[in-house]
Each structure stands twice: as C-alpha cells, then as structure tokens.
Design an enzyme around this catalytic site. Structure first.
Site, PDB file in Angstrom:
ATOM      1  N   HIS A 150      31.575  47.296  80.639  1.00 21.40           N
ATOM      2  CA  HIS A 150      31.679  46.905  79.230  1.00 21.40           C
ATOM      3  C   HIS A 150      30.295  46.566  78.673  1.00 21.40           C
ATOM      4  O   HIS A 150      29.891  47.080  77.628  1.00 21.40           O
ATOM      5  CB  HIS A 150      32.631  45.716  79.078  1.00 21.40           C
ATOM      6  CG  HIS A 150      32.525  45.004  77.766  1.00 21.40           C
ATOM      7  ND1 HIS A 150      32.996  45.534  76.593  1.00 21.40           N
ATOM      8  CD2 HIS A 150      31.988  43.806  77.440  1.00 21.40           C
ATOM      9  CE1 HIS A 150      32.753  44.689  75.601  1.00 21.40           C
ATOM     10  NE2 HIS A 150      32.144  43.631  76.086  1.00 21.40           N
ATOM     11  N   ASP A 190      12.485  66.964  58.092  1.00 24.16           N
ATOM     12  CA  ASP A 190      13.210  66.756  59.354  1.00 24.16           C
ATOM     13  C   ASP A 190      12.405  65.774  60.188  1.00 24.16           C
ATOM     14  O   ASP A 190      11.390  65.257  59.742  1.00 24.16           O
ATOM     15  CB  ASP A 190      13.376  68.080  60.120  1.00 24.16           C
ATOM     16  CG  ASP A 190      14.572  68.030  61.070  1.00 24.16           C
ATOM     17  OD1 ASP A 190      14.718  67.020  61.784  1.00 24.16           O
ATOM     18  OD2 ASP A 190      15.374  68.986  61.078  1.00 24.16           O
ATOM     19  N   TRP A 239      25.836  43.611  83.834  1.00 28.01           N
ATOM     20  CA  TRP A 239      24.877  44.572  83.266  1.00 28.01           C
ATOM     21  C   TRP A 239      23.446  44.209  83.643  1.00 28.01           C
ATOM     22  O   TRP A 239      22.541  45.016  83.513  1.00 28.01           O
ATOM     23  CB  TRP A 239      25.043  44.658  81.754  1.00 28.01           C
ATOM     24  CG  TRP A 239      24.396  43.545  80.966  1.00 28.01           C
ATOM     25  CD1 TRP A 239      24.853  42.266  80.863  1.00 28.01           C
ATOM     26  CD2 TRP A 239      23.192  43.609  80.198  1.00 28.01           C
ATOM     27  NE1 TRP A 239      24.010  41.529  80.067  1.00 28.01           N
ATOM     28  CE2 TRP A 239      22.989  42.325  79.647  1.00 28.01           C
ATOM     29  CE3 TRP A 239      22.271  44.621  79.905  1.00 28.01           C
ATOM     30  CZ2 TRP A 239      21.895  42.036  78.830  1.00 28.01           C
ATOM     31  CZ3 TRP A 239      21.181  44.313  79.091  1.00 28.01           C
ATOM     32  CH2 TRP A 239      21.001  43.043  78.569  1.00 28.01           C
ATOM     33  N   SER A 274      15.983  59.265  77.469  1.00 29.35           N
ATOM     34  CA  SER A 274      16.469  59.595  76.131  1.00 29.35           C
ATOM     35  C   SER A 274      15.907  58.637  75.089  1.00 29.35           C
ATOM     36  O   SER A 274      15.416  59.058  74.044  1.00 29.35           O
ATOM     37  CB  SER A 274      17.997  59.561  76.127  1.00 29.35           C
ATOM     38  OG  SER A 274      18.480  59.425  74.827  1.00 29.35           O
ATOM     39  N   SER A 275      15.968  57.322  75.369  1.00 31.51           N
ATOM     40  CA  SER A 275      15.499  56.375  74.355  1.00 31.51           C
ATOM     41  C   SER A 275      14.008  56.477  74.136  1.00 31.51           C
ATOM     42  O   SER A 275      13.546  56.361  73.001  1.00 31.51           O
ATOM     43  CB  SER A 275      15.786  54.924  74.727  1.00 31.51           C
ATOM     44  OG  SER A 275      16.957  54.799  75.381  1.00 31.51           O
ATOM     45  N   HIS A 298      14.564  40.770  77.314  1.00 28.16           N
ATOM     46  CA  HIS A 298      14.470  40.059  76.047  1.00 28.16           C
ATOM     47  C   HIS A 298      14.025  40.941  74.890  1.00 28.16           C
ATOM     48  O   HIS A 298      14.684  40.951  73.855  1.00 28.16           O
ATOM     49  CB  HIS A 298      13.678  38.765  76.119  1.00 28.16           C
ATOM     50  CG  HIS A 298      13.842  38.041  74.837  1.00 28.16           C
ATOM     51  ND1 HIS A 298      14.951  37.291  74.551  1.00 28.16           N
ATOM     52  CD2 HIS A 298      13.118  38.084  73.702  1.00 28.16           C
ATOM     53  CE1 HIS A 298      14.891  36.880  73.311  1.00 28.16           C
ATOM     54  NE2 HIS A 298      13.779  37.344  72.769  1.00 28.16           N
ATOM     55  N   GLU A 348      14.582  43.919  74.685  1.00 29.68           N
ATOM     56  CA  GLU A 348      15.769  44.759  74.475  1.00 29.68           C
ATOM     57  C   GLU A 348      16.739  44.127  73.476  1.00 29.68           C
ATOM     58  O   GLU A 348      17.286  44.819  72.628  1.00 29.68           O
ATOM     59  CB  GLU A 348      16.467  45.003  75.823  1.00 29.68           C
ATOM     60  CG  GLU A 348      17.872  45.565  75.732  1.00 29.68           C
ATOM     61  CD  GLU A 348      17.935  47.006  75.255  1.00 29.68           C
ATOM     62  OE1 GLU A 348      16.887  47.673  75.261  1.00 29.68           O
ATOM     63  OE2 GLU A 348      19.026  47.448  74.878  1.00 29.68           O
ATOM     64  N   TYR A 361      16.083  42.396  71.006  1.00 29.29           N
ATOM     65  CA  TYR A 361      15.572  42.617  69.657  1.00 29.29           C
ATOM     66  C   TYR A 361      15.684  44.068  69.257  1.00 29.29           C
ATOM     67  O   TYR A 361      15.856  44.380  68.069  1.00 29.29           O
ATOM     68  CB  TYR A 361      14.156  42.060  69.523  1.00 29.29           C
ATOM     69  CG  TYR A 361      14.254  40.574  69.382  1.00 29.29           C
ATOM     70  CD1 TYR A 361      14.661  40.023  68.175  1.00 29.29           C
ATOM     71  CD2 TYR A 361      14.058  39.733  70.461  1.00 29.29           C
ATOM     72  CE1 TYR A 361      14.858  38.666  68.048  1.00 29.29           C
ATOM     73  CE2 TYR A 361      14.245  38.374  70.344  1.00 29.29           C
ATOM     74  CZ  TYR A 361      14.644  37.845  69.129  1.00 29.29           C
ATOM     75  OH  TYR A 361      14.844  36.520  69.007  1.00 29.29           O
ATOM     76  N   SER A 373      18.477  44.487  54.822  1.00 35.13           N
ATOM     77  CA  SER A 373      17.447  44.455  53.785  1.00 35.13           C
ATOM     78  C   SER A 373      17.545  45.632  52.834  1.00 35.13           C
ATOM     79  O   SER A 373      16.938  45.616  51.768  1.00 35.13           O
ATOM     80  CB  SER A 373      16.054  44.441  54.425  1.00 35.13           C
ATOM     81  OG  SER A 373      15.979  43.442  55.403  1.00 35.13           O
ATOM     82  N   HIS A 388      13.306  32.283  79.229  1.00 35.66           N
ATOM     83  CA  HIS A 388      14.440  31.458  78.831  1.00 35.66           C
ATOM     84  C   HIS A 388      15.757  31.936  79.461  1.00 35.66           C
ATOM     85  O   HIS A 388      16.758  31.258  79.363  1.00 35.66           O
ATOM     86  CB  HIS A 388      14.548  31.308  77.305  1.00 35.66           C
ATOM     87  CG  HIS A 388      14.749  32.579  76.552  1.00 35.66           C
ATOM     88  ND1 HIS A 388      14.161  32.818  75.347  1.00 35.66           N
ATOM     89  CD2 HIS A 388      15.461  33.683  76.821  1.00 35.66           C
ATOM     90  CE1 HIS A 388      14.509  34.020  74.916  1.00 35.66           C
ATOM     91  NE2 HIS A 388      15.304  34.555  75.794  1.00 35.66           N
ATOM     92  N   HIS A 389      15.732  33.090  80.099  1.00 41.07           N
ATOM     93  CA  HIS A 389      16.915  33.514  80.855  1.00 41.07           C
ATOM     94  C   HIS A 389      16.884  32.954  82.268  1.00 41.07           C
ATOM     95  O   HIS A 389      17.812  33.187  83.043  1.00 41.07           O
ATOM     96  CB  HIS A 389      17.001  35.034  80.907  1.00 41.07           C
ATOM     97  CG  HIS A 389      17.148  35.663  79.551  1.00 41.07           C
ATOM     98  ND1 HIS A 389      18.355  35.796  78.934  1.00 41.07           N
ATOM     99  CD2 HIS A 389      16.231  36.152  78.684  1.00 41.07           C
ATOM    100  CE1 HIS A 389      18.181  36.366  77.754  1.00 41.07           C
ATOM    101  NE2 HIS A 389      16.892  36.580  77.570  1.00 41.07           N
ATOM    102  N   THR A 417      12.579  34.332  62.025  1.00 41.71           N
ATOM    103  CA  THR A 417      13.977  34.676  61.791  1.00 41.71           C
ATOM    104  C   THR A 417      14.498  33.913  60.575  1.00 41.71           C
ATOM    105  O   THR A 417      15.212  34.466  59.734  1.00 41.71           O
ATOM    106  CB  THR A 417      14.828  34.348  63.026  1.00 41.71           C
ATOM    107  OG1 THR A 417      14.149  34.847  64.178  1.00 41.71           O
ATOM    108  CG2 THR A 417      16.190  34.987  62.945  1.00 41.71           C
ATOM    109  N   LYS A 465      13.485  35.476  57.374  1.00 40.50           N
ATOM    110  CA  LYS A 465      14.313  36.621  56.982  1.00 40.50           C
ATOM    111  C   LYS A 465      15.600  36.156  56.307  1.00 40.50           C
ATOM    112  O   LYS A 465      15.960  36.648  55.238  1.00 40.50           O
ATOM    113  CB  LYS A 465      14.672  37.450  58.216  1.00 40.50           C
ATOM    114  CG  LYS A 465      13.474  38.116  58.807  1.00 40.50           C
ATOM    115  CD  LYS A 465      13.884  39.151  59.807  1.00 40.50           C
ATOM    116  CE  LYS A 465      12.926  40.298  59.800  1.00 40.50           C
ATOM    117  NZ  LYS A 465      13.084  41.236  58.741  1.00 40.50           N
ATOM    118  N   ARG A 479      31.059  31.922  83.241  1.00 34.62           N
ATOM    119  CA  ARG A 479      31.279  33.315  82.845  1.00 34.62           C
ATOM    120  C   ARG A 479      31.413  34.195  84.077  1.00 34.62           C
ATOM    121  O   ARG A 479      31.102  33.769  85.182  1.00 34.62           O
ATOM    122  CB  ARG A 479      30.138  33.808  81.957  1.00 34.62           C
ATOM    123  CG  ARG A 479      28.806  33.894  82.661  1.00 34.62           C
ATOM    124  CD  ARG A 479      27.683  34.237  81.710  1.00 34.62           C
ATOM    125  NE  ARG A 479      27.692  35.653  81.369  1.00 34.62           N
ATOM    126  CZ  ARG A 479      26.586  36.368  81.137  1.00 34.62           C
ATOM    127  NH1 ARG A 479      25.402  35.797  81.195  1.00 34.62           N
ATOM    128  NH2 ARG A 479      26.666  37.645  80.831  1.00 34.62           N
TER     129      ARG A 479
END
Ligand code: HEM
Ligand SMILES: [Cu+2]
Lengths: 189, 535
Positions: B77, B106, B142, B170-171, B254, B256, B258, B269, B303-304, B329, B332, B451
């Site tokens: 998931h 294009d 994950w 790919s990315s 991290h 990621e 964002y 926006s 922080h993880h 943040t 924004k 969890r």
C-alpha cells in the site's frame, strides 16, 4: 534553434552527471559515516589506538571508575563467548588487562569478529584499547577454546559525571565472502 | 519531430493501430494521459489494500489477515501510493500542462518521455506480482529497514529491488526532461520570474528528484549486495552498521516527501487566484519559499531517527532545522489566504478541493511540528500519530491537489465540463471521509497504539471502528470520481477555451479540447500591461 538544441544537450548531460554523482554520493556515505562516527565517537564505536599514540608515561589519577564487560554472540554464531571479569574498578590513566573466554562449539573451524560498543556513547573516545582481540579476526578450530586478551586504559579527561561505563562486544561469524566494505571498515577498527 | 504515432499508417488492424499509437506516442498530451490513467489504476489497487488494512483493524483481534499478509498489505500500500499514485499523477499533470503553460510545442526530449512512462507499468506489474511468489510480497514496510530487508527479507525482496530501480530510472529521466524543457522551451518574454507557479514548483521538484532518486537506488543496491554478494554495508557481523541504512534511506526519504507535495503547492497557487479572481499574493515569496523548503529538506532527515540514539547536539540541530521549515511553509499558507482576502470567490469543485488542501494540509503540518519536538517524538514515534500525520499531508495534501488539478484542467483536456453537482458530492464525501478516517488516528497514536501491527488492545477499539467506517466512505467515493471522469470524457456541456472566468495563462488561450499539437508557432507572451488574448 541550433543554439537551443546545443543548450538542451548540454543541460541533459549536466543533469545526467548530477544523477550519477548522487549515486556515487550514496556509496560515499558509507565511509563518510564511518569516519564521522570515529571522529565524534557517536554510536558508541571504539576504534584501535596505535601503541605509539599512547603517551610513554601515563598520568595515573586518583579518580576511580567502574567498567563493566558484556559479551554476546550474533545470530547463528556457534561460539561460547563471555568476559572473564564482568566488572573492574580502575583508575584513570592506569593500564589494565582483562580477557574474554571463547570456545568454538561447532564441528568445523569458524572465524569470528568482535564488534565493540561503549555506553554511554560519549565515553567511547576516552576508552583507549592498546591490545584487543577485536582488532583482528579470530579463527578457532572445531572445539578449540581460547582466552582473548584486552589491554586498555581510560583517559583522565573522562567527563566528571561518568562513574560507570560499559564495554560490550558482539561477536559475529565472518561471512565467507569478504569484500571491499569489510576491509574498508576493518581498517578503521 | 512527431513520430509515426498520429499519422495513421495504412494497412493496420484497428487494434494494432491503437496499440502502436499508445505504445509509441511521443506526444506530451498522450503521455500525460497515460501517466494519469496509470496513477488512477494504481490508486484503486493501493486503495483496495488500504481497505484490507482497515477491515482488519475494524475490531481488535485477528479477523482474516494473518500478520504476514497484513504486513505485506501495509508495505505494498505504501509503496504503490507513493511511487505509483502520487508521483506518476504529478508527472502526468506536468506532461499535460508544462508545455502548454510555457508555450512550447512539446517536451524537450519526447522519445525519452515515452521510455520514462513505459518502464512504469513493468515496474508495478513486477511489484504486485510479488504477492503471488513463494514467501509472499515484501513485508518490511515501504521503508525497508535493514536487517528486515537484508537478513530477514523474503525472496521476493530481489524483485522489489529491481522494481525500485526501474521506478528510479523512470523518475530521474522524467525529471531531467522536465528541467530541460523548462530551461529551453519557454516562450520569448517568459523569464524565470514570470513562470506560472505550477511550473516553478515542478522545476524545483525535478531537481529534488534528480538528486535523491539515485540515493534510493544506492540504498536498494546495497541491500541487494548485502543479501547476495557477501557485502556488509548494513550487517554488524562484517563491520557494517544497520543504522547506516536509515541514514541513507532518509537522506532520500525526507526530500521525497517534498517531492510528493511541492507540485501540489503549485496547483493550489494556480487554482486559488482563478476562483478568487485576484492575482496570486506574494508571487516572489512563493518562489523563494519553495526553494528554501527544498534546500532545507536535505538537512532534516534525522527527524525520522530521533529514537535511534543520536547525540544530543544532532537531535537539537535537526529539531530546530525541522521547525525552521515551518516558516516558509507558513509563508505559503499566508499567501493563499491573502490571495482570497477580498476576492470575489466562487466555489466550483477545483476550488473546493484546493481549499480542502490548504486547510487539511496545514493540520498535517501542525502534527508534523509536534513530531519535530524531540521529547514529544520519543512518545509519538512509531505510533498511529505518525500515520495520522503523513496521511493528512498525503491524502488531503497530495491527492486532493491532484484531484483539484484534474477538475480544473479536465475541461481543457476533454473539451467538456464535468458534472458540477457530482463533483461537489465527491468533494464533500471525500473531505468527510478523510477526516473520519485519519483524525481519530491522532488520538490512537497519542494513547499509544503502535503502527504496523495487525492487532491492538481493547481500549483502541472505538476510534478504530470510526476510522474504518470513514475509510469505507472515502474508498467508495473514489468510484464516483472515476465515474465523473469517464462521464466528462464521453460528453457534457462544451467548455470554452478560457473555461474559467478568472483563469490566466497561456494554456487558456488554446481551444478546448486542446488540439494534439499546440504552439507549433510560439504564442505571444503578454507584457504585464496586456491581458491574455481571449477567444
Ligand atoms: C482510503 C485511503 C487510505 C487508507 C484507508 C489508508 C490506510 C492506511 C493505514 C491504516 C496505514 C497504516 C498501517 C500500519 O502502519 O499499521 C497506512 C500506511 C501508509 N499509507 Fe495509507 N491509507 C490511505 C491512503 C493513502 C494515500 C493516498 C497515500 C499516499 C499518497 C498513503 C500512503 C501511506 C504510506 C506511505 C503508509 C506507510 C506505510 C508504512 O509505513 O509501512 N495512504 N495507510
Ligand atoms: Cu521527514
């Protein structure tokens, strides 16, 4: 338009270079991490102290601390492994000798590597090992037993608040194949 | 430049023509469509797994999912939603919109674009096929921490690693394409500081992708060699360190997160000014805020890992750096609110989703701040509080962002207006469902429910039941979303070129539906005094 094409190619190449560079960076994190831990002593890892780094005459101080010894074996490691002294009272600056007992219970020879760890972790830079079985890999034949010695002293600059420190060894079976990463980190130990 | 695809080659069966059209297309709009559909399909597959998780957690005790199956569901998931839904969804939007928004015919590298897309269906087929392999699918979450993925990983871990490599390639290729396009194909007069914000946020996201996806590739490669080639990057036995894995992973991880939200910021926006009928407040500060968030994201991975025994100085540094991110943040959020201030607002579906995005994403930001506090995190870590946090930023954040973009641009893509009444029903059920599912998880986490565990003790029963009902509602309403999209594609009120009264930007100067080839001759980019031409 051709100028634009050239720019596009240039940007594509630069960005691909950046991506490849970052892949390299991921692998560079491995030695960087080891060096960082060594310099800061975080992680509780202790590292080899070359004998000639040790001052010729050590200042033995009045201050006494307790050092405790632990030993455990990793998953699947067929050795019996324990400290001969579980606890010693030592003076700072005094050279001490203790040892660990090891016996190979397997029916074939097994090579072991002990990985040290000190807690509290910030004490690790003050614990100096002059001689340690963890500096090298140990080979025991089937059924062989051995007393493995450890000679160390504790720096007189050990922070005041530390009264007791713990030195723990985890003993692992060395994998058959040894590769770059292993020798690399071994050099640091 | 356009390849065979759209110039129909005679003597082909319709099926072959259809296949080769989509397999070989190099058109940014068609590739955009492919990405969106892939993301949509995977959204339902990943969503079905979420339903399994929530059904299992409906009551204490083990209902039908054995712990091993449960762990596989949680892992797949997470992987599918992150790499298969949010990322391809944003890339699909980028493909459709970026060239139209900057006045380019294009993407800069159309063939590479085709390749980047077609890797993905293979990657995800592989990943999902692990469910049927011996030993089951990956079950380590994950985040695939070592030694769970090295010493204890099931055999399918190797397939997972290959899949992650494919997604990474790919990315990275997609991101390179996006950067090259933005740098080189902008219409004359559109300087960097005149680019629409969706373009800006994607430019920054693409840089993040190029920089961190290779680090993820490095991490999975090290796991692979530890598993099979005798290295000991993460094995203490050979002088390695399992903690190193977490550092490498979160150095990727991290930034990621964002990657998963910045394009959403861009979408909000675009949409809020349109429906508030005002110019975006604080354009420049939006750009700088996005850039500083991206830069800061490289120094806060710790922080993880607060509970792994980091030294105090590192914990303090990471804590303050993380809290610092709240500043840009906050800028924004302030700008979005200020844009609406005294605007003449209407509440069409895209605007509703954008508002839901702003409000609920902010709640996720606040719980993030709580988690950034070291002493608090010692309690919250690995509890459902974390699950609540990241779902608030991902579901009403990233996913609502994508949904509002779909409603906003769908008339441009299809030429038809969606059904506004159904759109509103979709929004209200989704927002109630989201809050019902994820808000109680805050309480569960604070009360100590861990969890990634299949069972829980009795005192957590009520909130879990509420969350499961919410999840059912949230899942069902996405079927309505699918229906709305299909209905819009097949017909509906004709959309004008401008579509929205307050819309500004080059894409709205085109007819709806946007012709397959647009801006073959560059359009004129209006100076600040001029208006965009209207049709
Ligand atoms: C109806 C929708 C959803 C439901 C009911 C749901 C439910 C859950 C639950 C219950 C967990 C935690 C399981 C556990 O750790 O024990 C979870 C984990 C997760 N979810 Fe969702 N989720 C939904 C949508 C999403 C979306 C849209 C995304 C991403 C864009 C997402 C990303 C994740 C991630 C990354 C994890 C972490 C997996 C892990 O740490 O192993 N979820 N989800
Ligand atoms: Cu983070």
């Amino acid at each position: 338009m051709t100028k634009n094409r050239n720019n596009q190619r240039k940007h594509t190449i630069l960005l691909s270079g950046l991506a490849v560079g970052m892949l390299g960076f991921a692998f560079a994190l491995v030695p960087l991490y080891a060096i960082f831990c060594e310099v800061t002593g975080i992680n509780g890892k202790t590292y080899a102290q070359e004998i000639d780094d040790t001052p010729a005459v050590l200042q033995v101080s009045e201050r006494e601390v307790t050092i405790q010894f632990l030993g455990q074996v990793g998953r699947g490691m067929p050795w019996e492994f324990r400290p001969m002294d579980t606890q010693l009272k030592v003076r700072l600056g005094e050279i001490n000798l203790t040892s660990y007992y090891a016996r190979n219970r397997a029916t074939q020879a097994v090579t072991g590597q002990a990985v040290p760890s000190v807690s509290p972790f910030y004490a690790s830079n003050y614990l100096h090992k002059i001689e340690c079985f963890c500096f090298t890999q140990q080979l025991l034949e089937a059924g062989e037993e051995q007393q493995m010695s450890l000679r160390f002293y504790i720096d007189e600059d050990l922070p005041e608040e530390i009264k007791t420190l713990t030195l723990s060894y985890a003993l692992f079976e060395v994998p058959e194949l040894e590769v770059a990463s292993l020798t690399l980190t071994n050099n640091l130990q | 430049m356009a390849v065979t695809a759209d110039h129909n080659i005679p003597n082909r069966s319709p099926l072959m023509a259809f296949l080769s059209r989509w397999l070989l297309t190099t058109n940014h709009k068609e590739i955009g469509t492919l990405y969106m559909w892939l993301s949509f399909v995977l959204f339902f597959i990943g969503g079905a797994m979420a339903m399994v998780i929530r059904m299992e957690l409906f009551q204490p005790g083990i209902q039908f999912a054995e712990p091993l199956l449960y762990n596989q569901m949680v892992t797949l998931h997470g992987l599918i939603m992150v790499f298969g839904v949010v990322m391809p969804g944003f890339v699909g939007l980028a493909n459709w919109q970026l060239p139209m928004m900057i006045g380019a015919p294009d993407m800069a590298l159309p063939r590479l674009n085709n390749f980047s897309f077609w890797i993905l269906p293979f990657a995800f087929t592989l990943l999902i096929s692990t469910l049927f392999m011996e030993g089951g699918a990956p079950n380590f979450g994950w985040t695939f921490y070592a030694p769970l993925s090295t010493t204890y990983g099931p055999p399918s871990t190797d397939v997972f690693i290959f899949g992650v490599h494919l997604m990474g390639i790919s990315s990275v290729l997609g991101a390179i394409n996006i950067i090259v396009t933005i740098f080189n194909l902008r219409v004359k007069g559109m300087t960097l500081m005149k680019m629409p914000l969706f373009v800006w946020t994607w430019l920054i996201t693409a840089f993040l992708l190029v920089m961190v996806m290779p680090v993820l590739a490095g991490a999975v490669t090290m796991v692979l060699t530890d598993r099979h080639f005798g290295t000991s990057f993460f094995a203490a036995a050979g002088g390695g360190d399992p903690l190193l894995f977490q550092h490498v992973f979160w150095f990727f991880g991290h930034p990621e997160v964002y990657i998963l939200i910045l394009p959403g910021f861009g979408i909000a926006s675009q949409i809020i000014p349109t429906f508030a009928r005002k110019k975006l407040f604080g354009y420049h500060s939006m750009v700088y805020a996005t850039a500083s968030i991206a830069i800061l994201s490289f120094v806060v991975w710790g922080h993880h890992m607060f509970t792994t025994g980091m030294p105090l100085t590192a914990e303090l540094f990471v804590m303050y750096a993380t809290m610092l991110i709240a500043v840009p943040t906050g800028v924004k959020v302030f700008n979005w609110v200020a844009t609406m201030w005294r605007g003449s607002i209407t509440f069409e579906t895209p605007m509703l989703f954008a508002l839901g995005f702003v409000i609920l994403f902010t709640i996720g930001g606040f719980s993030g701040l709580m988690l950034a506090l070291v002493p608090a995190d010692f309690q919250y870590h690995d509890t459902f509080f974390v699950v609540a946090h990241f779902h608030y930023v991902l579901y009403p954040g990233a996913i609502f962002g994508i949904m509002s973009a779909v409603y906003y641009w769908l008339p441009k893509w299809t030429g038809n207006m969606y059904d506004e009444r159904l759109g509103k029903i979709h929004f209200w059920t989704a927002i109630i469902g989201v809050n019902m599912t994820f808000f109680p998880m805050h309480f569960l986490g604070l009360a100590g429910m861990p969890r990634r565990i299949v069972d829980y003790s009795l005192q957590f029963a009520d909130f879990n039941m509420v969350a499961s009902f919410g999840a059912g509602m949230l899942g069902l309403t996405q079927v309505l979303f699918l229906y709305i999209v299909i209905k819009t594609i097949r017909g509906g009120k004709k959309a004008t070129g401008r579509v929205w009264e307050g819309a500004e930007g080059l894409e709205w100067t085109l007819a709806s539906p946007a012709p397959l080839h647009t801006f073959e001759t560059p359009p004129k980019f209006p100076t600040p005094e001029e208006d965009y031409p209207r049709d």
